[in-house]
Design an enzyme around this catalytic site. Sequence first.
Site, PDB file in Angstrom:
ATOM      1  N   GLY A  18      40.125  98.195  80.315  1.00 61.37           N
ATOM      2  CA  GLY A  18      41.129  99.070  80.922  1.00 61.37           C
ATOM      3  C   GLY A  18      41.954  99.795  79.874  1.00 61.37           C
ATOM      4  O   GLY A  18      41.778  99.607  78.658  1.00 61.37           O
ATOM      5  N   SER A 112      55.029  95.158  85.256  1.00 61.23           N
ATOM      6  CA  SER A 112      55.159  96.599  85.460  1.00 61.23           C
ATOM      7  C   SER A 112      56.598  96.919  85.836  1.00 61.23           C
ATOM      8  O   SER A 112      57.295  96.083  86.424  1.00 61.23           O
ATOM      9  CB  SER A 112      54.235  97.013  86.606  1.00 61.23           C
ATOM     10  OG  SER A 112      54.599  98.279  87.104  1.00 61.23           O
ATOM     11  N   SER A 113      57.027  98.142  85.531  1.00 61.11           N
ATOM     12  CA  SER A 113      58.408  98.506  85.876  1.00 61.11           C
ATOM     13  C   SER A 113      58.620  98.610  87.387  1.00 61.11           C
ATOM     14  O   SER A 113      59.763  98.662  87.838  1.00 61.11           O
ATOM     15  CB  SER A 113      58.795  99.825  85.194  1.00 61.11           C
ATOM     16  OG  SER A 113      57.911 100.850  85.569  1.00 61.11           O
ATOM     17  N   CYS A 114      57.540  98.632  88.176  1.00 56.89           N
ATOM     18  CA  CYS A 114      57.721  98.735  89.633  1.00 56.89           C
ATOM     19  C   CYS A 114      58.165  97.412  90.266  1.00 56.89           C
ATOM     20  O   CYS A 114      58.401  97.355  91.465  1.00 56.89           O
ATOM     21  CB  CYS A 114      56.471  99.251  90.318  1.00 56.89           C
ATOM     22  SG  CYS A 114      55.130  98.083  90.319  1.00 56.89           S
ATOM     23  N   TYR A 141      51.660  95.686  95.144  1.00 60.40           N
ATOM     24  CA  TYR A 141      51.404  95.495  93.700  1.00 60.40           C
ATOM     25  C   TYR A 141      52.601  94.813  93.039  1.00 60.40           C
ATOM     26  O   TYR A 141      52.447  93.885  92.232  1.00 60.40           O
ATOM     27  CB  TYR A 141      51.147  96.864  93.077  1.00 60.40           C
ATOM     28  CG  TYR A 141      50.850  96.848  91.601  1.00 60.40           C
ATOM     29  CD1 TYR A 141      49.644  96.369  91.116  1.00 60.40           C
ATOM     30  CD2 TYR A 141      51.778  97.347  90.690  1.00 60.40           C
ATOM     31  CE1 TYR A 141      49.369  96.380  89.759  1.00 60.40           C
ATOM     32  CE2 TYR A 141      51.509  97.359  89.327  1.00 60.40           C
ATOM     33  CZ  TYR A 141      50.303  96.873  88.871  1.00 60.40           C
ATOM     34  OH  TYR A 141      50.042  96.887  87.527  1.00 60.40           O
ATOM     35  N   LYS A 145      52.859  91.279  91.022  1.00 62.27           N
ATOM     36  CA  LYS A 145      53.343  91.224  89.632  1.00 62.27           C
ATOM     37  C   LYS A 145      54.538  90.276  89.500  1.00 62.27           C
ATOM     38  O   LYS A 145      54.674  89.570  88.501  1.00 62.27           O
ATOM     39  CB  LYS A 145      53.731  92.636  89.161  1.00 62.27           C
ATOM     40  CG  LYS A 145      52.539  93.512  88.842  1.00 62.27           C
ATOM     41  CD  LYS A 145      51.934  93.102  87.515  1.00 62.27           C
ATOM     42  CE  LYS A 145      50.669  93.845  87.192  1.00 62.27           C
ATOM     43  NZ  LYS A 145      49.984  93.322  86.009  1.00 62.27           N
ATOM     44  N   HIS A 184      47.284 107.596  87.875  1.00 63.14           N
ATOM     45  CA  HIS A 184      48.718 107.855  87.755  1.00 63.14           C
ATOM     46  C   HIS A 184      48.944 109.341  87.465  1.00 63.14           C
ATOM     47  O   HIS A 184      48.006 110.083  87.190  1.00 63.14           O
ATOM     48  CB  HIS A 184      49.320 106.996  86.634  1.00 63.14           C
ATOM     49  CG  HIS A 184      49.369 105.546  86.975  1.00 63.14           C
ATOM     50  ND1 HIS A 184      48.404 104.664  86.572  1.00 63.14           N
ATOM     51  CD2 HIS A 184      50.257 104.827  87.698  1.00 63.14           C
ATOM     52  CE1 HIS A 184      48.705 103.454  87.034  1.00 63.14           C
ATOM     53  NE2 HIS A 184      49.823 103.526  87.726  1.00 63.14           N
TER      54      HIS A 184
HETATM   55  O1  GFB Z   1      52.214 107.921  88.442  1.00 61.43           O
HETATM   56  P1  GFB Z   1      52.330 107.826  89.909  1.00 61.43           P
HETATM   57  O2  GFB Z   1      51.063 107.929  90.687  1.00 61.43           O
HETATM   58  O3  GFB Z   1      53.027 106.503  90.378  1.00 61.43           O
HETATM   59  O4  GFB Z   1      53.281 109.048  90.423  1.00 61.43           O
HETATM   60  P2  GFB Z   1      54.507 105.886  90.388  1.00 61.43           P
HETATM   61  C1  GFB Z   1      54.488 109.371  89.835  1.00 61.43           C
HETATM   62  C2  GFB Z   1      55.062 110.623  90.461  1.00 61.43           C
HETATM   63  O5  GFB Z   1      54.250 111.752  90.146  1.00 61.43           O
HETATM   64  C3  GFB Z   1      55.184 110.595  91.996  1.00 61.43           C
HETATM   65  C4  GFB Z   1      54.009 112.524  91.307  1.00 61.43           C
HETATM   66  O6  GFB Z   1      56.410 111.193  92.363  1.00 61.43           O
HETATM   67  C5  GFB Z   1      54.008 111.478  92.428  1.00 61.43           C
HETATM   68  O7  GFB Z   1      54.216 112.097  93.691  1.00 61.43           O
HETATM   69  N1  GFB Z   1      52.770 113.306  91.184  1.00 61.43           N
HETATM   70  C6  GFB Z   1      52.700 114.662  91.152  1.00 61.43           C
HETATM   71  C7  GFB Z   1      51.520 112.827  91.116  1.00 61.43           C
HETATM   72  N2  GFB Z   1      51.437 115.063  91.115  1.00 61.43           N
HETATM   73  C8  GFB Z   1      50.662 113.942  91.074  1.00 61.43           C
HETATM   74  C9  GFB Z   1      49.261 113.738  91.013  1.00 61.43           C
HETATM   75  O8  GFB Z   1      48.445 114.654  90.993  1.00 61.43           O
HETATM   76  N3  GFB Z   1      48.842 112.421  90.970  1.00 61.43           N
HETATM   77  C10 GFB Z   1      49.726 111.375  90.978  1.00 61.43           C
HETATM   78  N4  GFB Z   1      49.237 110.125  90.904  1.00 61.43           N
HETATM   79  N5  GFB Z   1      51.071 111.561  91.075  1.00 61.43           N
HETATM   80  C11 GFB Z   1      53.152 103.710  90.192  1.00 61.43           C
HETATM   81  C12 GFB Z   1      52.970 102.515  91.079  1.00 61.43           C
HETATM   82  O9  GFB Z   1      54.172 104.423  90.772  1.00 61.43           O
HETATM   83  O10 GFB Z   1      53.551 103.391  88.888  1.00 61.43           O
HETATM   84  C13 GFB Z   1      52.267 101.417  90.436  1.00 61.43           C
HETATM   85  O11 GFB Z   1      52.353 102.930  92.273  1.00 61.43           O
HETATM   86  C14 GFB Z   1      52.685 101.176  89.000  1.00 61.43           C
HETATM   87  O12 GFB Z   1      52.508 100.270  91.183  1.00 61.43           O
HETATM   88  C15 GFB Z   1      52.806 102.454  88.220  1.00 61.43           C
HETATM   89  O13 GFB Z   1      53.898 100.504  88.954  1.00 61.43           O
HETATM   90  C16 GFB Z   1      53.362 102.249  86.825  1.00 61.43           C
HETATM   91  O14 GFB Z   1      55.172 105.951  89.059  1.00 61.43           O
HETATM   92  O15 GFB Z   1      55.284 106.455  91.525  1.00 61.43           O
END
Ligand code: GFB
Length: 326
Positions: A18, A112-114, A141, A145, A184
């Site tokens: 990973g 994780s910070s979540c 998740y 964690k 992400h």
């Molecule tokens: O990184 P992300 O998927 O997760 O999204 P989290 C962060 C922000 O980016 C959110 C926006 O506000 C999304 O709506 N975003 C904008 C996008 N465009 C995009 C896109 O094309 N793809 C994605 N993925 N996001 C995760 C947790 O949360 O963080 C996990 O779900 C974990 O559990 C991880 O803790 C570190 O930061 O919101």
Amino acid sequence: MFQSLNTKANIYVAGHRGLVGSAIVRRLEKDGFGNILTVPRSELDLRNPLAVDAWFTKNRPDYVIHAAGKVGGIHANASYPAEFLYDNLMIHSTVLHAAWQTGVKKLLYLGSSCIYPRDCPQPIKEEYLLTGPLEPTNEAYAIAKIAGLKSCQAYRRQYGCHFISAMPTNLYGPNDNFDLHSSHVLPALMRKFHDCRAAGGTEVTLWGTGNPRREFLHVDDLADACVFLLDRYDEEPIINVGTGEDISIQELAELMRQIIFPESRFIFDPSMPDGTPRKLLDVSRIHKLGWHHRIALSEGIASTYEWFKKHAPNSINVTFPELNRR
Ligand code: GFB
């Protein structure tokens, strides 16, 4: 160079394929560790307690860095909560239990910070854990964690195990998952701007409002912190690992647009979720111990993009093929 680690020790890196595990292996190799243990998922399903016990009994690691788990971005987390909960609860339980039973000297668990409450004060101090409700999009998740880090503390208290837990902020870097459904935000934006340019397009659509703020740490910095903590930290409290700086998704998009495809523009689709409004870690504890991140965000994005261009055709890191099959 090290206070307690010995480069001849057997170190098992769980999750070595990973984003995090591969960075830790690279880092250990660079530091001259000659006995790094890894095992592919096809040979050892970490959700299977009997198989994990047997593997630990046979291989007897001295140290364990536990970077295995089912991970994903906001959409994957919100869509497959049962899988995120089951797989991660199982993977953490089996590894910690086998590490105790086989007398592992020290184990570093990565959370994780979540894990922190959705609306807690910023920057987030370690003691805010379990002081309020979690963000619904990643509750499953986060619960898994939290169970993992609490297990480390329980094994420490009951059995005297040297199990420690670090809580990294949002990570990025080589070997990330660039699949648009399960990744992400940072790798997703990289792929979106890159694909737009390759297709001769002009506009990229991003999720949510662009207002949420996130902190991003290059995975090589996290690997550096992991080796630092494994060597020097041996206490029960969890410890945050981040940069202490955050930016809005809108600002991130602008940065990535400039690096990858300056002629493009981007819009937001507010029908997609924003998730936590802000997630900025208070990193004063790890700073006090003497560790700081080194890689600036713009530099890290540029080098990750170079990696991505070399590996783009195969850049979907299928660490959880179940998600990509759907
Ligand atoms: O990184 P992300 O998927 O997760 O999204 P989290 C962060 C922000 O980016 C959110 C926006 O506000 C999304 O709506 N975003 C904008 C996008 N465009 C995009 C896109 O094309 N793809 C994605 N993925 N996001 C995760 C947790 O949360 O963080 C996990 O779900 C974990 O559990 C991880 O803790 C570190 O930061 O919101």
